[in-house]
Scaffold this active site. Structure first.
Site, PDB file in Angstrom:
ATOM      1  N   THR A   1     165.925   6.997  10.703  1.00 49.92           N
ATOM      2  CA  THR A   1     164.494   7.083  10.409  1.00 49.92           C
ATOM      3  C   THR A   1     163.726   5.787  10.643  1.00 49.92           C
ATOM      4  O   THR A   1     162.522   5.820  10.862  1.00 49.92           O
ATOM      5  CB  THR A   1     164.266   7.521   8.950  1.00 49.92           C
ATOM      6  OG1 THR A   1     164.864   6.573   8.062  1.00 49.92           O
ATOM      7  CG2 THR A   1     164.857   8.898   8.701  1.00 49.92           C
ATOM      8  N   ASP A   2     164.394   4.637  10.603  1.00 48.59           N
ATOM      9  CA  ASP A   2     163.666   3.371  10.626  1.00 48.59           C
ATOM     10  C   ASP A   2     162.866   3.160  11.906  1.00 48.59           C
ATOM     11  O   ASP A   2     161.782   2.572  11.877  1.00 48.59           O
ATOM     12  CB  ASP A   2     164.620   2.195  10.417  1.00 48.59           C
ATOM     13  CG  ASP A   2     165.069   2.058   8.971  1.00 48.59           C
ATOM     14  OD1 ASP A   2     164.526   2.783   8.112  1.00 48.59           O
ATOM     15  OD2 ASP A   2     165.956   1.230   8.691  1.00 48.59           O
TER      16      ASP A   2
ATOM     17  N   LYS B   1     156.500   6.019   9.686  1.00 45.50           N
ATOM     18  CA  LYS B   1     157.258   5.953   8.436  1.00 45.50           C
ATOM     19  C   LYS B   1     156.479   5.075   7.469  1.00 45.50           C
ATOM     20  O   LYS B   1     156.253   3.897   7.723  1.00 45.50           O
ATOM     21  CB  LYS B   1     158.656   5.381   8.685  1.00 45.50           C
ATOM     22  CG  LYS B   1     159.536   5.383   7.436  1.00 45.50           C
ATOM     23  CD  LYS B   1     160.958   4.926   7.742  1.00 45.50           C
ATOM     24  CE  LYS B   1     161.814   4.974   6.485  1.00 45.50           C
ATOM     25  NZ  LYS B   1     163.226   4.591   6.735  1.00 45.50           N
TER      26      LYS B   1
ATOM     27  N   THR C   1     171.180   8.009   9.439  1.00 45.89           N
ATOM     28  CA  THR C   1     171.616   8.524   8.145  1.00 45.89           C
ATOM     29  C   THR C   1     172.004   9.992   8.202  1.00 45.89           C
ATOM     30  O   THR C   1     172.949  10.425   7.547  1.00 45.89           O
ATOM     31  CB  THR C   1     170.505   8.307   7.093  1.00 45.89           C
ATOM     32  OG1 THR C   1     170.213   6.906   7.017  1.00 45.89           O
ATOM     33  CG2 THR C   1     170.943   8.782   5.726  1.00 45.89           C
TER      34      THR C   1
END
Length: 424
Positions: free
Chosen positions: A170-171, A247, A94
Site C-alpha cells: 500500500t505504501d 494513501k 502486506t
C-alpha cells in the site's frame, strides 16, 4: 529451559496462559508470536515456560486465519464453472505477506495462488490465473518495476483476460496506479489491491479487499483503479481512479481516499453490488494501447519556508530531465526560487507546480509570485496530486525528447489526473 527460535511454547504468568512460537528475543526475555498474530514479550524470571511437543508449522496462520494453504509452485484447483477469466498478478506487499513462524517476522512470501487458495470465495467470482511478478515491499518499486508489471498486464489482456488484479503493497500503490494509468489504455478493468493489516491479524482487510477487487475486475469499469476499504468497518470498498487516489493514513484500513474527485464507485461487501458515482470508461470502449516509456531522472521537490534555491541547482546540474515543485497554497515558492525555475526551463527541463494542500487547484495568476513563476516557464499542475504529477512527468518525458511537445502534453488531461472542476 532449552528452546530455540520457532519452537512452540506455553507461557504462564499470574494465572494467564499464552501460547505461541518463539521469536528473536533479548537476553533475559522471551518474545512469542501468538496465534492471534500479535507479539508478546516476557521477562523469563517472572514466568513459567513449557516447551510444547507440536513444533511443526503453525496451523492457525494463513490468509484467512485457518489452516495454512499451498505455497508457491503448488497448483490450486481450478473452478469448473464458466466464469470470467481474471489474471491475478502478485508483486508482494502486506496482502501477499505471511508470518515466518521460525522468526516471527512478516515476509512477502505468498503468491497469487496462495491468495486464491486462502480466499475460496474468489473462485465463485471468476476463473483466475495466478502469476508472480515480484515479491518485494512496495518502497522498493521503481520505474523499471512499473514497466515490467505493465508488460505482464498487457500480456494477460492479449491472452484473453477479462480483467486483471494486481496485488501490491500500500505504501507506494498510488505511484504504481498512476504509472499503469499512463502506460496502458485498457479495454478491461485493471484493479490494484492491497491490505493495511497482514493476513495473520484478526483485523486483516485482505480477504474483503480481494473479493471486492475481483468484483470490480469482472465489471464494466475499464480503467486502472485502486480498490480498498471505504470505512474502518467491513461494509464496503471504494473504487478509486488510478490518477486521483492517495494513501492518507499510515495504518487505518480506510487509508485510501480519492482527492479532488469522488471515487468511481463502491462495492457493497454484503450484497456484492457495485454503485458508481462518476463517469468512467466502459469495457470495450477503447482498444488496448501500450506506451511503456518512462524517464526515471525526474524529481519531486517540496518547498518549505527558508529552503534555499540551490536545491534546484543540484537537479539541474545533475542531468535531471524534469521537476515537480510542491508549493504552498495556490502553488507558490519563494521569489528566490524563481531564477532557478528560469534556469531549469532554459535548460529544457519542464517544471510542474503542484500544491501541498492536495485538495484544490493550482492558480499562479492571483499573486505576483505566481505570475512571475509562470513567466519563468513553470507549468500549472491544476488539481493534479504532487505524486501523480511526478509519474506523469516521467511518462511524458519517456514519450518525447522535444521540450515544447512535453510541455503541451503536461498541460493536457491524459488519464483523468486533471479535472475541470474539483470535487468539494
Amino acid at each position: 529451559m532449552e528452546f530455540k527460535q520457532g519452537d512452540r511454547v506455553r507461557i504462564e504468568k499470574n494465572g494467564t496462559v499464552y501460547e505461541g512460537k518463539v521469536m528473536p528475543s533479548m537476553e533475559g526475555y522471551i518474545t512469542i508470536k501468538m496465534n492471534s498474530g500479535y507479539n508478546a514479550g516476557f521477562s523469563m524470571d517472572k514466568v513459567k515456560i513449557t516447551l510444547l511437543e507440536n513444533n511443526g508449522e503453525n496451523t492457525n496462520g494463513g490468509l484467512n486465519g485457518g489452516k495454512e494453504h499451498k505455497t508457491a509452485g503448488e497448483e490450486v484447483q481450478k473452478s469448473g464453472k464458466k466464469l470470467p477469466k481474471v489474471a491475478i498478478l502478485s508483486t508482494g506487499g502486506t496482502i501477499a505477506s505471511k508470518i515466518d513462524y521460525r522468526t516471527g517476522a512478516v515476509t512477502s512470501q505468498f503468491t497469487a495462488d496462495d491468495i486464491l487458495a486462502a480466499i475460496p470465495e474468489l473462485r465463485e467470482i471468476a476463473d483466475f490465473k495466478g502469476r508472480v511478478i515480484s515479491s518485494i515491499l512496495s518502497e522498493n518499486m521503481d520505474s523499471e518495476s512499473w514497466q515490467n508489471l505493465a508488460r505482464a498486464i498487457v500480456e494477460e489482456i492479449e491472452a484473453g483476460a477479462d480483467g486483471v488484479i494486481v496485488t501490491h503493497g500500500t505504501d507506494t500503490m498510488m505511484y504504481t496506479a498512476a504509472a499503469l494509468s499512463f502506460m496502458i489504455e485498457t479495454p478491461v478493468p485493471i484493479v490494484i489491491v492491497g491490505s493495511q493489516r497482514s493476513a495473520d491479524r484478526p483485523s486483516s482487510d485482505n480477504a474483503m479487499n480481494a473479493i471486492c477487487a475481483a468484483l470490480v475486475a469482472i465489471s464494466d469499469i475499464a480503467e486502472v483503479s485502486v480498490v480498498m476499504h471505504g470505512t474502518t468497518s467491513d461494509d464496503f470498498c471504494e473504487i478509486h481512479r488510478g490518477t486521483k487516489v492517495r494513501k492518507m493514513h499510515t495504518s487505518r484500513r480506510d487509508a485510501f481516499k480519492s482527492i479532488n474527485s469522488r471515487p468511481i464507485g463502491i462495492v457493497d461487501y454484503n450484497t456484492r453490488k457495485i454503485k458508481t458515482f462518476i463517469d468512467y470508461i466502459k469495457r470495450g470502449e477503447r482498444p488496448l494501447k501500450f506506451n511503456p516509456g518512462m524517464e526515471p531522472k525526474c524529481a519531486l521537490v517540496k518547498f518549505t519556508p527558508g529552503s534555499g534555491p540551490e536545491i534546484l541547482d543540484h537537479y539541474i546540474d545533475s542531468g535531471y530531465r524534469g521537476l515537480v515543485l510542491e508549493g504552498t497554497g495556490l502553488g507558490h515558492v519563494s521569489t528566490k526560487w524563481i531564477p532557478k525555475i528560469q534556469k531549469a526551463t532554459d535548460a529544457k527541463m519542464p517544471v510542474i507546480v503542484t500544491s501541498q494542500c492536495l485538495n484544490g487547484r493550482i492558480c499562479d495568476r492571483v499573486y505576483d509570485t505566481g505570475r512571475d513563476m509562470l513567466k519563468a516557464g513553470a507549468i500549472e499542475g491544476e488539481d493534479t496530486l504532487p505524486e501523480i504529477a511526478l509519474v506523469k512527468l516521467m511518462w511524458v518525458l519517456g514519450q518525447t525528447d522535444e521540450f515544447n511537445e512535453a510541455v503541451k502534453m503536461l498541460r493536457e488531461d491524459i488519464s483523468g489526473e486533471i479535472t475541470k472542476c474539483c470535487f468539494k
